[in-house]
Design a protein around this motif. Structure first.
Motif, mmCIF file in Angstrom:
data_model
loop_
_atom_site.group_PDB
_atom_site.id
_atom_site.type_symbol
_atom_site.label_atom_id
_atom_site.label_comp_id
_atom_site.label_asym_id
_atom_site.label_seq_id
_atom_site.Cartn_x
_atom_site.Cartn_y
_atom_site.Cartn_z
ATOM 1 N N PHE A 288 0.781 -1.238 0.000
ATOM 2 C CA PHE A 288 0.000 0.000 0.000
ATOM 3 C C PHE A 288 0.816 1.292 0.000
ATOM 4 O O PHE A 288 0.356 2.311 -0.479
ATOM 5 C CB PHE A 288 -0.934 0.039 1.226
ATOM 6 N N TRP A 289 2.012 1.262 0.589
ATOM 7 C CA TRP A 289 2.709 2.538 0.831
ATOM 8 C C TRP A 289 4.175 2.433 0.404
ATOM 9 O O TRP A 289 4.994 1.872 1.127
ATOM 10 C CB TRP A 289 2.614 2.904 2.318
ATOM 11 N N PRO A 290 4.540 2.993 -0.738
ATOM 12 C CA PRO A 290 5.916 2.836 -1.221
ATOM 13 C C PRO A 290 6.959 3.528 -0.349
ATOM 14 O O PRO A 290 8.136 3.169 -0.389
ATOM 15 C CB PRO A 290 5.869 3.472 -2.620
ATOM 16 N N ARG A 291 6.528 4.505 0.450
ATOM 17 C CA ARG A 291 7.493 5.276 1.241
ATOM 18 C C ARG A 291 7.991 4.514 2.474
ATOM 19 O O ARG A 291 8.932 4.933 3.153
ATOM 20 C CB ARG A 291 6.846 6.611 1.659
ATOM 21 N N ALA A 292 7.364 3.384 2.811
ATOM 22 C CA ALA A 292 7.779 2.611 3.993
ATOM 23 C C ALA A 292 9.261 2.268 3.902
ATOM 24 O O ALA A 292 9.750 1.886 2.840
ATOM 25 C CB ALA A 292 6.965 1.334 4.086
ATOM 26 N N SER A 293 9.964 2.426 5.023
ATOM 27 C CA SER A 293 11.415 2.147 5.003
ATOM 28 C C SER A 293 11.747 0.951 5.898
ATOM 29 O O SER A 293 10.962 0.569 6.766
ATOM 30 C CB SER A 293 12.189 3.374 5.493
ATOM 31 N N ARG A 294 12.939 0.414 5.666
ATOM 32 C CA ARG A 294 13.421 -0.731 6.451
ATOM 33 C C ARG A 294 13.436 -0.392 7.944
ATOM 34 O O ARG A 294 12.944 -1.159 8.773
ATOM 35 C CB ARG A 294 14.839 -1.065 5.960
ATOM 36 N N LEU A 295 13.973 0.791 8.283
ATOM 37 C CA LEU A 295 14.065 1.160 9.698
ATOM 38 C C LEU A 295 12.682 1.419 10.293
ATOM 39 O O LEU A 295 12.430 1.135 11.466
ATOM 40 C CB LEU A 295 14.968 2.387 9.862
ATOM 41 N N GLY A 296 11.786 1.945 9.467
ATOM 42 C CA GLY A 296 10.414 2.177 9.938
ATOM 43 C C GLY A 296 9.743 0.857 10.295
ATOM 44 O O GLY A 296 9.085 0.740 11.339
ATOM 45 N N VAL A 297 9.911 -0.124 9.429
ATOM 46 C CA VAL A 297 9.321 -1.446 9.685
ATOM 47 C C VAL A 297 9.924 -2.049 10.943
ATOM 48 O O VAL A 297 9.203 -2.535 11.833
ATOM 49 C CB VAL A 297 9.541 -2.382 8.470
ATOM 50 N N MET A 298 11.265 -1.996 11.047
ATOM 51 C CA MET A 298 11.930 -2.582 12.224
ATOM 52 C C MET A 298 11.461 -1.903 13.512
ATOM 53 O O MET A 298 11.126 -2.582 14.491
ATOM 54 C CB MET A 298 13.448 -2.424 12.106
ATOM 55 N N ALA A 299 11.409 -0.574 13.496
ATOM 56 C CA ALA A 299 11.005 0.159 14.704
ATOM 57 C C ALA A 299 9.565 -0.186 15.080
ATOM 58 O O ALA A 299 9.249 -0.406 16.266
ATOM 59 C CB ALA A 299 11.150 1.666 14.468
ATOM 60 N N GLY A 300 8.690 -0.255 14.087
ATOM 61 C CA GLY A 300 7.286 -0.592 14.352
ATOM 62 C C GLY A 300 7.155 -1.988 14.943
ATOM 63 O O GLY A 300 6.442 -2.201 15.928
ATOM 64 N N ILE A 301 7.883 -2.933 14.349
ATOM 65 C CA ILE A 301 7.807 -4.324 14.821
ATOM 66 C C ILE A 301 8.286 -4.418 16.274
ATOM 67 O O ILE A 301 7.621 -5.015 17.124
ATOM 68 C CB ILE A 301 8.656 -5.257 13.918
ATOM 69 N N VAL A 302 9.429 -3.812 16.557
ATOM 70 C CA VAL A 302 9.993 -3.909 17.910
ATOM 71 C C VAL A 302 9.038 -3.267 18.929
ATOM 72 O O VAL A 302 8.718 -3.861 19.969
ATOM 73 C CB VAL A 302 11.397 -3.254 17.971
ATOM 74 N N ALA A 303 8.543 -2.074 18.609
ATOM 75 C CA ALA A 303 7.635 -1.382 19.539
ATOM 76 C C ALA A 303 6.365 -2.212 19.758
ATOM 77 O O ALA A 303 5.921 -2.414 20.898
ATOM 78 C CB ALA A 303 7.286 0.001 18.983
ATOM 79 N N GLY A 304 5.790 -2.696 18.659
ATOM 80 C CA GLY A 304 4.549 -3.471 18.760
ATOM 81 C C GLY A 304 4.756 -4.780 19.495
ATOM 82 O O GLY A 304 3.908 -5.204 20.292
ATOM 83 N N PHE A 305 5.906 -5.397 19.260
ATOM 84 C CA PHE A 305 6.181 -6.683 19.898
ATOM 85 C C PHE A 305 6.306 -6.528 21.411
ATOM 86 O O PHE A 305 5.759 -7.306 22.186
ATOM 87 C CB PHE A 305 7.461 -7.289 19.306
#
Lengths: 507, 77
Positions: free
Chosen positions: A414-431
């Motif tokens: 859905f969102w081409p602007r998503a970055s590797r660090l954004g995904v990692m940070a989101g996963i860690v925070a959510g986890f």
């Protein structure tokens, strides 16, 4: 139980499953990831339908769901609803995942993540943490299988023996035929489960009410125990918020075996056709749940709710049906554990060891096949025999984590602007939030822990993505040519669309 | 690139998206509250009937969506 028939019928099922699984290979060489991992992307709509359906209907349907009906009531139907919604998810995402796999050579979910974000480390991280939930799920199903053998044999096959017996059978045909074995055995198991569920359910209904109509059973339930017919259920714990958030969290748990199943299809159209018919399979839940409701009257003092169907069958049904129930429940647990074992072996080899050790594709293909042996012998079997009390907790945390990988998929679809660090940070925070709200303060305010995790995960993902560099434009372009073949929409521009190549280059 | 997202690009696409979302919304709160009644319909609890209505609604929506996609693919050819 003294009759040998239940055990004989159950073992006959195991023998048939073995033959089907071994024959599934059909003379093909199984040393490549494409063949062993995704069956050469060859599965037709009927096989895929039964593969996904049987994979999603686990021992839970034959034991846990009737147990929920027995203890809580109609709240159990949230499972039927979310399974139907998973079909919608498969319909939308499945064809795109298949195209990614077919064009970019992905065979696992983590390899798609690694490719989209150009980060083998993120792929390996996703593979390892996803495997926590996958292993816990496979262990739970193995425990269920061994328990069935224990009951059907009248205690002659103890759990410590049942576990290696079941895992040994699965290991042999999984090693020989890979994903093709899963496809063929799940097709057989799916049909068997449907027949057994309705046969057992209708027989029990006739036994309890003298007829084949559900009405008399539920009229009695309404008169004597009306709390079983509404939320929050007889236990008082299935609130609207837990119903709603459980469905949402389950819908967005993109478990790795499901991706592998999508990538095993012969075409994108095959996935859409299979997904369309998938909800119809979930009528299998109704008759088993009905036995749970019957148990409220006929077995009022059960110590373990999830044994309600087995207890009822052994007390009231003919031995042949008890044997079929054993075979059906074993089919349900085996058909669900196989894809998870296969998926973990595939992903550990492809997404962790291959990049770590710089292995060739050919060697990785052979490694994946052999990986099921240590995985079963050193991890799944000891855990299944030990039956740690925290296993369900591990599974809940694992599934909660699976939902936390959602940002990776938002960036993929859905969102081409998503970055590797954004995904990692989101996963860690959510986890971290999911772990805390599963173990320390379970499901605050009656909201699923994974949903709380998402509420922190998504803002962190967006914020960090906006301040860090996105993936290469070439990568974004090739992913979004598939994810958005008709272009992307610029927010705030009145619906103006932009082609994927323009979008990727900052347009 | 940060404001670009994947959304439906045609009226048909929007109609299908709304249908998908409507089916999902019909299975969660607050809609589920409307069918949370201790009454029977066709001999089954209302919540059970509603669950199966949703299941077959999912089937119907995807069936229609398949037709639309096949029609669009035919038009593109």
């Amino acid at each position: 139980m003294t009759s040998p028939w239940p055990l004989l019928i159950t073992l006959t099922y195991v023998a048939i499953a073995m033959v089907i699984g071994l024959r599934a290979r059909g003379g093909r060489r199984m040393n490549s990831l494409e063949e062993w991992g995704v069956a050469g992307r060859s599965m037709g709509p009927v096989t895929l339908y039964l593969l996904i359906a049987a994979g999603s209907v686990s021992a839970y349907t034959f034991m846990g769901a009737p147990g929920w009906a027995y203890a809580k009531g109609v709240a159990v139907f949230y499972v039927a609803v979310y399974l139907a919604y998973l079909a919608l998810v498969a319909w939308y995402f499945g064809p795109k995942v298949w195209q990614f796999g077919e064009q970019f050579g992905h065979v696992t979910q983590a390899s798609a993540i690694a490719d989209r974000y150009q980060s083998p480390a993120l792929g390996a991280l996703a593979a390892l943490v996803m495997s926590i939930g996958s292993i816990a799920y496979a262990v739970l199903q193995t425990v269920g299988s061994a328990y069935i053998l224990f009951v059907m044999s009248g205690g002659m096959i103890p759990v410590w023996l049942g576990v290696p017996l079941v895992l040994g059978c699965i290991a042999i045909y999984l090693f020989v035929s890979g994903q093709r074995a899963i496809g063929r055995t799940n097709a057989f198991q799916g049909v068997l489960m449907l027949i057994v569920a309705w046969a057992v359910g209708m027989w029990a209904l006739h036994n309890a009410t003298g007829g084949l109509r559900f009405g008399p059973l539920f009229e009695r339930l309404l008169a004597e125990h009306g709390e079983f017919l509404t939320l929050p259920g007889a236990g008082g714990d299935m609130t609207f918020s837990f119903w709603t958030t459980s469905i949402i969290v389950s819908m967005f748990s993109f478990m790795p075996p499901v991706w592998t199943q999508w990538m095993s299809a012969s075409s994108a159209r095959t996935i859409r056709r299979s997904a369309t018919w998938l909800p119809t399979y979930y009528v299998v839940i109704l008759p088993m749940v009905v036995v749970g409701f019957i148990g409220i009257f006929s077995l009022p003092d059960l110590a373990r709710a999830d044994t309600v169907v087995l207890e009822y069958a052994m007390q009231h049904l003919p031995v042949v049906l008890v044997g079929l129930l054993g075979a059906g429940t074993l089919a349900a647990s085996m058909s669900s554990s196989e894809p998870f074992i296969h998926s973990v072996a595939l992903s550990w080899s492809r997404d962790v060891l291959q990049p770590l050790l710089g292995l060739s594709d050919a060697l990785t293909g052979r490694l994946a096949r052999w990986m099921i042996v240590p995985l079963m012998a050193l991890v799944i079997a000891p855990l299944a025999i030990a039956e740690p009390g925290s296993l369900v907790m591990i599974l809940l945390v694992g599934l909660g984590f699976a939902t936390q990988v959602l940002p990776a998929f938002i960036g993929m679809f859905f969102w081409p602007r998503a970055s590797r660090l954004g995904v990692m940070a989101g996963i860690v925070a959510g986890f971290l939030v999911t772990v805390a709200f599963t173990t320390l303060w379970p499901h605050p305010l009656g909201v699923h822990a994974g949903f709380w995790g998402l509420m922190l995960n998504l803002p962190v993902f967006v914020a960090v993505s906006l301040v860090t560099a996105p993936a290469d434009s070439e990568v974004v372009e090739r992913f979004f040519r598939i994810a958005a073949p008709r272009g992307l929409t610029r927010l705030g521009s009145g619906g103006k669309t932009v082609a994927a190549d323009t979008a990727a280059h900052g347009g | 690139m940060q404001r670009l997202v994947v959304l439906p690009t045609s009226r048909t696409g929007w109609a299908l998206t709304i249908a998908f979302v409507a089916v999902v919304v019909a299975g969660i709160w607050p809609v589920i509250d409307l069918v949370n009644r201790a009454v029977l319909f066709l001999g089954l609890p209302l919540l059970v009937v509603w669950s199966y209505v949703l299941i077959f609604a999912c089937f119907a929506v995807m069936l229609i969506a398949n037709r639309v996609i096949e029609w669009q693919e035919g038009e593109d050819d």
